[in-house]
Design an enzyme around this catalytic site. Structure first.
Site, PDB file in Angstrom:
ATOM      1  N   CYS A  96       0.813  -1.221   0.000  1.00 54.81           N
ATOM      2  CA  CYS A  96       0.000   0.000   0.000  1.00 54.81           C
ATOM      3  C   CYS A  96       0.849   1.275   0.000  1.00 54.81           C
ATOM      4  O   CYS A  96       0.351   2.355  -0.318  1.00 54.81           O
ATOM      5  CB  CYS A  96      -0.988  -0.009   1.156  1.00 54.81           C
ATOM      6  SG  CYS A  96      -0.295  -0.465   2.743  1.00 54.81           S
ATOM      7  N   TYR A  97       2.118   1.168   0.396  1.00 57.38           N
ATOM      8  CA  TYR A  97       3.042   2.320   0.355  1.00 57.38           C
ATOM      9  C   TYR A  97       4.285   1.902  -0.423  1.00 57.38           C
ATOM     10  O   TYR A  97       5.323   1.590   0.158  1.00 57.38           O
ATOM     11  CB  TYR A  97       3.437   2.756   1.767  1.00 57.38           C
ATOM     12  CG  TYR A  97       2.298   3.307   2.582  1.00 57.38           C
ATOM     13  CD1 TYR A  97       1.816   4.591   2.323  1.00 57.38           C
ATOM     14  CD2 TYR A  97       1.732   2.581   3.611  1.00 57.38           C
ATOM     15  CE1 TYR A  97       0.764   5.105   3.070  1.00 57.38           C
ATOM     16  CE2 TYR A  97       0.688   3.088   4.368  1.00 57.38           C
ATOM     17  CZ  TYR A  97       0.208   4.356   4.092  1.00 57.38           C
ATOM     18  OH  TYR A  97      -0.811   4.865   4.831  1.00 57.38           O
TER      19      TYR A  97
END
Lengths: 387, 136
Positions: free
Chosen positions: A130-131
């Site tokens: 997600c990052y």
């Protein structure tokens, strides 16, 4: 017997009818007026301090970049900031610094952010689903960050020691440069103007108290770290060494560099000069008596910062300290403050004007602080604790 | 009679001249050496307090200048960024000469440069780095 409520006093503030004095003014008044007369005449007393408070820092949210990064190592103008919060939240402590550049620290980052300067941000992450991003280098300013607020875990110490040095060598301390052989003495509170010396039992200051913080409205949020109610007191019930403290919070974006200043104490490190003002309601005679206390009625301990364990060498009043000389071990020692009384007076006067103009109201604390609190020292449980 | 402090910077080849003797003998100036740093063959610096008539001091300085000594009033070598000062007192603590003081009623920093002995302790003691003193 006159007793006033917070609501009554706030009513008067809103109507522009409140009588507000600074702690310096009420101390003068107390020479001739009784507590009974003071509670009848005066509604609010403004107290203030402006000193170096190391336990200070700012919480910042940078906003997300595209693609986003989970910041696991953060540098702002080269100063390390805390990485153990959510992806783009951080805490910059006043004393944080790059060891290669010890004169520039978190305090300077905070001041420059407040002044509207552009700062360099570098951050690293391992990259996650997600990052995905692993590195970012960009610039930030007061305008680009989402939140920037001061959260200071320990400020506004209720009294503080006087520092001297009995040894033969000059030493560098957070109380300033101490000359050898007791050739100077430094002290750091604003005495009769100091917030917690005017309400020594914390009858009116607690969680939720609205205060002046570095030029903006801030709040007391918790007892400060090392909050201590067990220190010895003098005959008037005022502690004679460092006792209670405050944790405070406020919006950095609304503050003024006039009342927040980064500092480097030689061979010690960086710290932040923080300006705090607290309005104290004159609720009853007991508060009037507390608030009219003068420098000659407030005492503090003289500690030898040159010797292990900082042994106590004496006890003096703030009136003595303000006179320019004290006597230690039979020797006349020159005194100097390391906190600004001029700034503290400016804050007390400014806060008084805010109250008179109805721009600032008093808050009854949501919850009072503990009546009994003592300190523990750090025990070494590992015998082989050496590196 | 006036009393005034000057910083003198000597060129490398001036070490062998009895300059202070001439100030006393020829210009009737009382001198007080407050600070001296001499690096033989390189340079030397002196902080001198001169006491004498205004005209004699002027002539004495003209003499020193004619001997290739750089002479400047002390206050011109001290820079202090007063507008940034927060009147904290850290410099007062180290100023044993009494040039830097804080006192009632306003507790604003007072800097009497004529009392400075160029110990330079205030330079690192100021938490805001507001002092700059050029002795050499």
């Amino acid at each position: 017997m006159t007793v006033k409520s917070y609501e009554e006093i706030n009513e008067k503030i809103r109507a522009g009818k409140a009588v507000v004095l600074t702690a310096g003014e009420v101390a003068e008044m107390g020479r001739t007026a009784s507590p009974e007369e003071i509670v009848k005449k005066v509604d609010v007393v403004t107290t203030a301090t402006f000193g170096a408070m190391c336990s200070s820092g700012a919480i910042i949210n940078f906003g997300h970049a595209d693609p986003p990064i989970r910041m696991e190592k953060i540098r702002i103008n080269g100063v390390p900031a805390y990485e153990g919060l959510a992806a783009v939240d951080t805490y910059v402590g006043a004393t944080a610094c790059n060891p290669d550049k010890p004169e520039y620290g978190g305090a300077h980052v905070i001041q420059e952010l407040l002044e509207g300067k552009t700062l360099e941000l570098e951050a690293w992450g391992k990259g996650t689903d997600c990052y995905p991003r692993k590195f970012i280098k960009t610039t930030i300013s007061k305008e680009t960050v989402n939140e920037a607020y001061l959260f200071n875990p320990r400020n506004a110490y209720q009294n503080y020691n006087v520092a001297v040095n009995s040894t033969k060598r000059l030493i560098h301390t957070y109380m300033g440069t101490l000359l050898p052989n007791l050739r100077n003495a430094t002290y750091s509170t604003s005495g009769e103007l100091s917030p917690l010396l005017n309400d020594p039992d914390m009858r009116t200051i607690g969680i939720g108290t609205r205060i002046f913080l570095c030029g903006a409205q801030g709040f007391v949020v918790w007892p400060g770290t090392q909050y201590n109610t067990a220190k010895p007191v003098n005959s008037l019930g005022v502690p004679v060494s460092n006792a209670r403290t405050l944790a405070v919070i406020g919006n950095l974006k609304e503050m003024s560099p006039e009342f927040l200043r980064a500092a480097y104490i030689d061979k010690y490190g960086t710290t932040l000069f923080v300006g705090i003002g607290i309005p104290i309601p004159v609720l009853d005679e007991d508060m009037a008596r507390r608030l009219s206390i003068r420098d000659d009625q407030i005492e503090t301990s003289v500690l030898d910062y040159g010797s292990p364990g900082t042994p106590k060498l004496g006890q003096v009043t703030y009136a003595m300290l303000r006179s320019g000389f004290i006597t230690v071990d039979g020797k006349k020692v020159r005194t100097a403050p390391v906190a600004s009384l001029a700034k503290a007076r400016e804050i007390a006067a400014l806060l008084k004007n805010w109250l008179l103009a109805g721009q600032f109201e008093l808050t009854r604390p949501v919850e009072m602080f503990p009546v009994h609190a003592t300190l523990q020292s750090l025990k070494e449980t590992e015998k082989e604790g050496k590196p | 009679m006036i009393i005034k402090r000057f910083i003198l910077n000597f060129p490398p080849d001036s070490g062998d001249k009895p300059l202070s003797y001439h100030l006393v003998k020829d210009y009737d100036i009382r001198i007080n050496i407050l600070k001296a740093e001499v690096f033989p063959g390189k340079r030397g610096s002196l902080l001198l307090e001169l006491q004498g008539t205004a005209s004699n001091i002027e002539k004495g300085i003209a003499y020193l200048t004619s001997q290739n000594v750089e002479v400047e009033p002390l206050e011109k070598r001290i820079r202090f960024q007063e507008e940034k000062c927060i009147d904290c007192g850290n410099c007062v603590a180290v100023c044993f000469a009494g040039a830097l003081t804080l006192s009632a009623p306003d507790w604003k920093l007072q800097f009497d440069k004529s009392q400075c002995v160029v110990c330079e302790l205030c330079v690192p003691a100021c938490p805001l780095h507001l002092f700059d003193i050029n002795f050499q």
